[in-house]
Design a protein around this motif. Sequence first.
Motif, PDB file in Angstrom:
ATOM      1  N   HIS A 151       0.846  -1.201   0.000  1.00  0.00           N
ATOM      2  CA  HIS A 151       0.000   0.000   0.000  1.00  0.00           C
ATOM      3  C   HIS A 151       0.880   1.249   0.000  1.00  0.00           C
ATOM      4  O   HIS A 151       0.679   2.175  -0.803  1.00  0.00           O
ATOM      5  CB  HIS A 151      -0.913  -0.033   1.230  1.00  0.00           C
ATOM      6  N   ARG A 186      -5.339  -3.106  -8.823  1.00  0.00           N
ATOM      7  CA  ARG A 186      -6.550  -2.276  -8.719  1.00  0.00           C
ATOM      8  C   ARG A 186      -7.482  -2.795  -7.623  1.00  0.00           C
ATOM      9  O   ARG A 186      -8.056  -2.019  -6.857  1.00  0.00           O
ATOM     10  CB  ARG A 186      -7.266  -2.226 -10.069  1.00  0.00           C
ATOM     11  N   ARG A 187      -7.633  -4.114  -7.552  1.00  0.00           N
ATOM     12  CA  ARG A 187      -8.492  -4.689  -6.509  1.00  0.00           C
ATOM     13  C   ARG A 187      -7.937  -4.385  -5.126  1.00  0.00           C
ATOM     14  O   ARG A 187      -8.680  -4.017  -4.209  1.00  0.00           O
ATOM     15  CB  ARG A 187      -8.642  -6.205  -6.712  1.00  0.00           C
ATOM     16  N   GLN A 209      -8.272  -0.617  -4.269  1.00  0.00           N
ATOM     17  CA  GLN A 209      -9.669  -0.305  -3.931  1.00  0.00           C
ATOM     18  C   GLN A 209      -9.966  -0.738  -2.494  1.00  0.00           C
ATOM     19  O   GLN A 209     -10.647  -0.033  -1.742  1.00  0.00           O
ATOM     20  CB  GLN A 209     -10.603  -1.031  -4.898  1.00  0.00           C
ATOM     21  N   ARG A 210      -9.420  -1.896  -2.097  1.00  0.00           N
ATOM     22  CA  ARG A 210      -9.635  -2.394  -0.737  1.00  0.00           C
ATOM     23  C   ARG A 210      -8.946  -1.480   0.289  1.00  0.00           C
ATOM     24  O   ARG A 210      -9.492  -1.226   1.366  1.00  0.00           O
ATOM     25  CB  ARG A 210      -9.086  -3.819  -0.642  1.00  0.00           C
ATOM     26  N   THR A 262      -8.028   1.836  -0.056  1.00  0.00           N
ATOM     27  CA  THR A 262      -8.362   3.256  -0.044  1.00  0.00           C
ATOM     28  C   THR A 262      -9.794   3.576  -0.453  1.00  0.00           C
ATOM     29  O   THR A 262     -10.247   4.712  -0.270  1.00  0.00           O
ATOM     30  CB  THR A 262      -7.425   4.027  -0.998  1.00  0.00           C
ATOM     31  N   GLY A 263     -10.487   2.611  -1.038  1.00  0.00           N
ATOM     32  CA  GLY A 263     -11.811   2.895  -1.568  1.00  0.00           C
ATOM     33  C   GLY A 263     -11.762   3.603  -2.900  1.00  0.00           C
ATOM     34  O   GLY A 263     -12.802   4.045  -3.416  1.00  0.00           O
ATOM     35  N   GLN A 264     -10.558   3.728  -3.483  1.00  0.00           N
ATOM     36  CA  GLN A 264     -10.369   4.376  -4.766  1.00  0.00           C
ATOM     37  C   GLN A 264      -9.612   3.461  -5.717  1.00  0.00           C
ATOM     38  O   GLN A 264      -8.887   2.566  -5.289  1.00  0.00           O
ATOM     39  CB  GLN A 264      -9.547   5.666  -4.621  1.00  0.00           C
ATOM     40  N   THR A 265      -9.751   3.723  -7.018  1.00  0.00           N
ATOM     41  CA  THR A 265      -8.882   3.060  -7.985  1.00  0.00           C
ATOM     42  C   THR A 265      -7.537   3.779  -8.004  1.00  0.00           C
ATOM     43  O   THR A 265      -7.444   4.945  -7.588  1.00  0.00           O
ATOM     44  CB  THR A 265      -9.488   3.110  -9.393  1.00  0.00           C
ATOM     45  N   TYR A 310      -6.929   7.823  -7.391  1.00  0.00           N
ATOM     46  CA  TYR A 310      -6.007   8.297  -6.352  1.00  0.00           C
ATOM     47  C   TYR A 310      -4.969   9.238  -6.947  1.00  0.00           C
ATOM     48  O   TYR A 310      -4.664  10.277  -6.381  1.00  0.00           O
ATOM     49  CB  TYR A 310      -5.321   7.107  -5.685  1.00  0.00           C
TER      50      TYR A 310
END
Length: 339
Positions: A287, A317-318, A321-322, A324-327, A331
Motif C-alpha cells: 500500500h 486495482r483490486r 480499492q480495498r 483506499t476505496g479508490q482506484t 487516487y
Amino acid sequence: MIEYTVSSHMARVVRDAALRAGVARSELAFLPGFEPETLADPLLRVPTASVVRAWELITHAGPAGAGIRTGETAAQGRLHVWDYLFTTAGTFADGCRDAARYLPTMTDPGVDMTVVEDDRRLTITYGIAKYAPAAVTAIDEFAMAIMLRRARDARGPSVVPVHVALAHEAPKDHRHLIEAFGTRAIDFGARANSMTFLDLDAQPRRPPGPDDELALILRRYADNLLENARPAAGWHGTFRSVVAGALGEELSLELVAQRMTMSPRTLQRRLSDLETTWRDEIESVRHERAAALLRETELPVQSIAGRLGYTDARALRRAFQRWTGQTPDAYRRTAIPGT
C-alpha cells in the motif's frame, strides 16, 4: 541494543567493495544505514541485512574472489578499534583473544569468534550465519582474509596459516584461495570458518610496558563504544525496507529472513512481538509503495503492479480499492492536482 547490526566502519568497507565490483551507487543508496551521514558516525550501527544485501550485489556483479580481495585490501584502521586490539597486544594469542572479546565492535553480535591454543598451534574459529546463500561464499572468504591480513599486520607479511577451513562448499576452482592464504591445506564444507597458525608466539612475552597501557586504553574505548552505539534504523523500519526491496522478486518469508540474517521462525516471532503478521506487513508495504509510486512517478499502473509483485494491473486495482476505496487512477488524480 545492537543485535542484527554491524559497525559503520564495516559497512564502509563493504560499500567500497561493492563500488569496486561495479555495483551502481543508486542500488546502494536505498539500503537502510548506507546514508553518508550514518557511515560517517562511529556510534551508529548499520542493519546487518543491508550489509548482506550489499554482499549479494557484489556476488552478482563481480567475479569470484571479491571477499578475498576485500579482506586483503582492508588496511589496518579500516575496522577502527578492533584492528588495533588485534594487532598491538603483547602476543599474537592476546591479540586474538581481544579481537574475539570485542568482535561486536566490528560486526553483528550474533557472529561468534573463538580462540583455541593447543601446544604450538593457535586456531581462530569465526562463525557466519548461513541465512544468505547468495552471499555466503564472499562473506566466508572475507572473514578469513581479514583474519590473515591482521595476523600479518601483527607478526609480519610472511605469516602463513598451516590450515584453513571454510564453511561454504568447494568452488570449481580455488586457486585464488591457495594464492591468498599461501597454503594448499584448505578444507570446505566445515561447520565454521577457521584458520590455524603455528608458533607465532615463539618469542617470549616482553615485560609489561607502554603497550600494555595502550591495550588497556583500547579496551576501555571499545567498552565505551559498545555501551553508546545505537542502531541507525529501528528493526521494524529495516524489515519494511527489506520487504520493499524484494517486492519485485519471488517474495517470501524465507527470502526476507535470509536478507535479515535470521531464521524464518525468528522473523515470525519478532513480528508477533510487534503484534503484526507477515501478511499484514506485506499488505502495508505494498500500500505504502503503491501510493508513493502513483504520487511521485508517471509509471503506468501495469508497471507499478509488476514492481509490487502483482501478476497484473487488475490485482493491484483490486488491492488498492480495498485499501483506499479508490482506484489507482482516481487516487493519482486526487494526489496530483492537474492530472
